[in-house]
Design an enzyme around this catalytic site. Sequence first.
Site, PDB file in Angstrom:
ATOM      1  N   LYS A  14      20.468  27.852  -4.600  1.00  0.00           N
ATOM      2  CA  LYS A  14      19.174  28.110  -3.946  1.00  0.00           C
ATOM      3  C   LYS A  14      19.101  29.526  -3.380  1.00  0.00           C
ATOM      4  O   LYS A  14      18.105  30.215  -3.534  1.00  0.00           O
ATOM      5  CB  LYS A  14      18.944  27.142  -2.759  1.00  0.00           C
ATOM      6  CG  LYS A  14      18.898  25.689  -3.106  1.00  0.00           C
ATOM      7  CD  LYS A  14      18.459  24.851  -1.904  1.00  0.00           C
ATOM      8  CE  LYS A  14      19.476  24.773  -0.774  1.00  0.00           C
ATOM      9  NZ  LYS A  14      20.642  23.954  -1.046  1.00  0.00           N
ATOM     10  N   ARG A  89      14.720  18.804   4.445  1.00  0.00           N
ATOM     11  CA  ARG A  89      15.931  18.118   3.970  1.00  0.00           C
ATOM     12  C   ARG A  89      15.919  16.637   4.333  1.00  0.00           C
ATOM     13  O   ARG A  89      16.868  15.932   3.995  1.00  0.00           O
ATOM     14  CB  ARG A  89      17.152  18.764   4.624  1.00  0.00           C
ATOM     15  CG  ARG A  89      17.921  19.734   3.746  1.00  0.00           C
ATOM     16  CD  ARG A  89      19.044  20.293   4.591  1.00  0.00           C
ATOM     17  NE  ARG A  89      20.143  20.804   3.857  1.00  0.00           N
ATOM     18  CZ  ARG A  89      20.440  22.098   3.723  1.00  0.00           C
ATOM     19  NH1 ARG A  89      19.639  22.996   4.214  1.00  0.00           N
ATOM     20  NH2 ARG A  89      21.525  22.473   3.098  1.00  0.00           N
ATOM     21  N   ARG A 128      32.593  30.506  -3.173  1.00  0.00           N
ATOM     22  CA  ARG A 128      31.471  31.341  -2.721  1.00  0.00           C
ATOM     23  C   ARG A 128      31.908  32.201  -1.532  1.00  0.00           C
ATOM     24  O   ARG A 128      32.564  31.723  -0.615  1.00  0.00           O
ATOM     25  CB  ARG A 128      30.326  30.422  -2.323  1.00  0.00           C
ATOM     26  CG  ARG A 128      29.206  31.062  -1.562  1.00  0.00           C
ATOM     27  CD  ARG A 128      27.970  30.221  -1.593  1.00  0.00           C
ATOM     28  NE  ARG A 128      28.049  29.017  -0.776  1.00  0.00           N
ATOM     29  CZ  ARG A 128      27.056  28.148  -0.658  1.00  0.00           C
ATOM     30  NH1 ARG A 128      25.933  28.345  -1.312  1.00  0.00           N
ATOM     31  NH2 ARG A 128      27.188  27.089   0.093  1.00  0.00           N
ATOM     32  N   ARG A 163      32.022  30.904   4.125  1.00  0.00           N
ATOM     33  CA  ARG A 163      31.325  30.126   5.141  1.00  0.00           C
ATOM     34  C   ARG A 163      32.227  29.036   5.685  1.00  0.00           C
ATOM     35  O   ARG A 163      32.997  28.439   4.941  1.00  0.00           O
ATOM     36  CB  ARG A 163      30.069  29.488   4.522  1.00  0.00           C
ATOM     37  CG  ARG A 163      28.866  30.392   4.584  1.00  0.00           C
ATOM     38  CD  ARG A 163      27.724  29.857   3.794  1.00  0.00           C
ATOM     39  NE  ARG A 163      27.457  28.439   4.026  1.00  0.00           N
ATOM     40  CZ  ARG A 163      26.387  27.812   3.544  1.00  0.00           C
ATOM     41  NH1 ARG A 163      25.517  28.485   2.823  1.00  0.00           N
ATOM     42  NH2 ARG A 163      26.191  26.539   3.775  1.00  0.00           N
ATOM     43  N   ARG A 174      28.825  17.308   3.218  1.00  0.00           N
ATOM     44  CA  ARG A 174      27.474  17.860   3.038  1.00  0.00           C
ATOM     45  C   ARG A 174      26.789  17.207   1.843  1.00  0.00           C
ATOM     46  O   ARG A 174      25.592  16.940   1.874  1.00  0.00           O
ATOM     47  CB  ARG A 174      27.548  19.386   2.829  1.00  0.00           C
ATOM     48  CG  ARG A 174      27.884  20.123   4.114  1.00  0.00           C
ATOM     49  CD  ARG A 174      28.332  21.543   3.841  1.00  0.00           C
ATOM     50  NE  ARG A 174      27.313  22.362   3.235  1.00  0.00           N
ATOM     51  CZ  ARG A 174      27.566  23.426   2.475  1.00  0.00           C
ATOM     52  NH1 ARG A 174      28.811  23.792   2.240  1.00  0.00           N
ATOM     53  NH2 ARG A 174      26.597  24.125   1.986  1.00  0.00           N
TER      54      ARG A 174
HETATM   55  P1  AMP Z   1      22.578  25.763   3.914  1.00  0.00           P
HETATM   56  O1  AMP Z   1      22.848  27.191   4.208  1.00  0.00           O
HETATM   57  O2  AMP Z   1      21.173  25.525   3.429  1.00  0.00           O
HETATM   58  O3  AMP Z   1      23.607  25.159   2.991  1.00  0.00           O
HETATM   59  O4  AMP Z   1      22.684  24.972   5.302  1.00  0.00           O
HETATM   60  C1  AMP Z   1      23.892  24.960   6.028  1.00  0.00           C
HETATM   61  C2  AMP Z   1      23.869  23.878   7.089  1.00  0.00           C
HETATM   62  O5  AMP Z   1      22.814  24.138   8.022  1.00  0.00           O
HETATM   63  C3  AMP Z   1      23.624  22.469   6.595  1.00  0.00           C
HETATM   64  O6  AMP Z   1      24.795  21.843   6.112  1.00  0.00           O
HETATM   65  C4  AMP Z   1      23.112  21.819   7.893  1.00  0.00           C
HETATM   66  O7  AMP Z   1      24.157  21.582   8.796  1.00  0.00           O
HETATM   67  C5  AMP Z   1      22.246  22.924   8.494  1.00  0.00           C
HETATM   68  N1  AMP Z   1      20.858  22.849   7.999  1.00  0.00           N
HETATM   69  C6  AMP Z   1      20.209  23.798   7.261  1.00  0.00           C
HETATM   70  N2  AMP Z   1      18.962  23.414   6.983  1.00  0.00           N
HETATM   71  C7  AMP Z   1      18.791  22.191   7.542  1.00  0.00           C
HETATM   72  C8  AMP Z   1      17.713  21.270   7.571  1.00  0.00           C
HETATM   73  N3  AMP Z   1      16.549  21.523   6.967  1.00  0.00           N
HETATM   74  N4  AMP Z   1      17.907  20.095   8.242  1.00  0.00           N
HETATM   75  C9  AMP Z   1      19.067  19.830   8.859  1.00  0.00           C
HETATM   76  N5  AMP Z   1      20.127  20.649   8.857  1.00  0.00           N
HETATM   77  C10 AMP Z   1      20.009  21.833   8.194  1.00  0.00           C
END
Ligand code: AMP
Length: 217
Positions: A14, A89, A128, A163, A174
């Site tokens: 993404k 999400r 990554r 990360r 996740r």
């Molecule tokens: P990402 O960078 O999109 O993979 O998001 C990393 C982490 O941020 C996720 O594993 C969640 O802990 C938190 N997070 C990001 N977006 C959301 C969302 N829309 N709802 C809930 N938690 C989120």
Amino acid sequence: MKNIIFLAPPAAGKGTLSEMLVEKYGYGHISTGDLLRNEIKKQTDLGKKVESLMKDGKFVSDDIIIELISKRIMESDCENGYILDGFPRTLVQAEKYDEMLNKLGKNLGVVIYIDIDKQTAMKRACSRITCPKCGRIYNKYSNEMKPKHDGMCDDCKVSLIQRADDSEETFAKRFDEYVQKTMPLYDYYKNKGVLKTIKAYESKYDTFNEAVKIIEG
Ligand code: AMP
């Protein structure tokens, strides 16, 4: 420009796809993950609150996310269209977002589902690396995506980092969160007639070309 929502498991690409589309079309890029990581970096109250949850691969509460999004979509770079990378999400988030759009008189746009299997996504997550300064995403094992100099950002010349939630163990959590809480959005948006599917190809350019066809089609 039609707004875009990316619906996909973690590490499906993404972020990379968003970077490429922002460059081509000038979209505003809204990554809830980046917004939250920024709060953690600055050690704000919000950052402190979400840090351990995120490290543990759990979702942050819907209320926090809705608050972040409602402010972010009003910023000037989003005026002509934006990409939602990592939001909504959960069903609650999707419904609240619909309400938000209704109030603003805005359209949802298109939802692009990125199809990838768990093993491939896991491999991508564990290799990554990102630039802590500009956020550019690299991958150690992809010829296309590795940095020119080992472990260093091509643009910022700072050391790349992994990360905190990209370990094998946290990735599995996740992914489980995704299947349980995010996958129901597939039917939610399919029923609204706004869902399109693309494949997560090995080459980011192939995936990008499919996304372009949808946006311009
Ligand atoms: P990402 O960078 O999109 O993979 O998001 C990393 C982490 O941020 C996720 O594993 C969640 O802990 C938190 N997070 C990001 N977006 C959301 C969302 N829309 N709802 C809930 N938690 C989120």
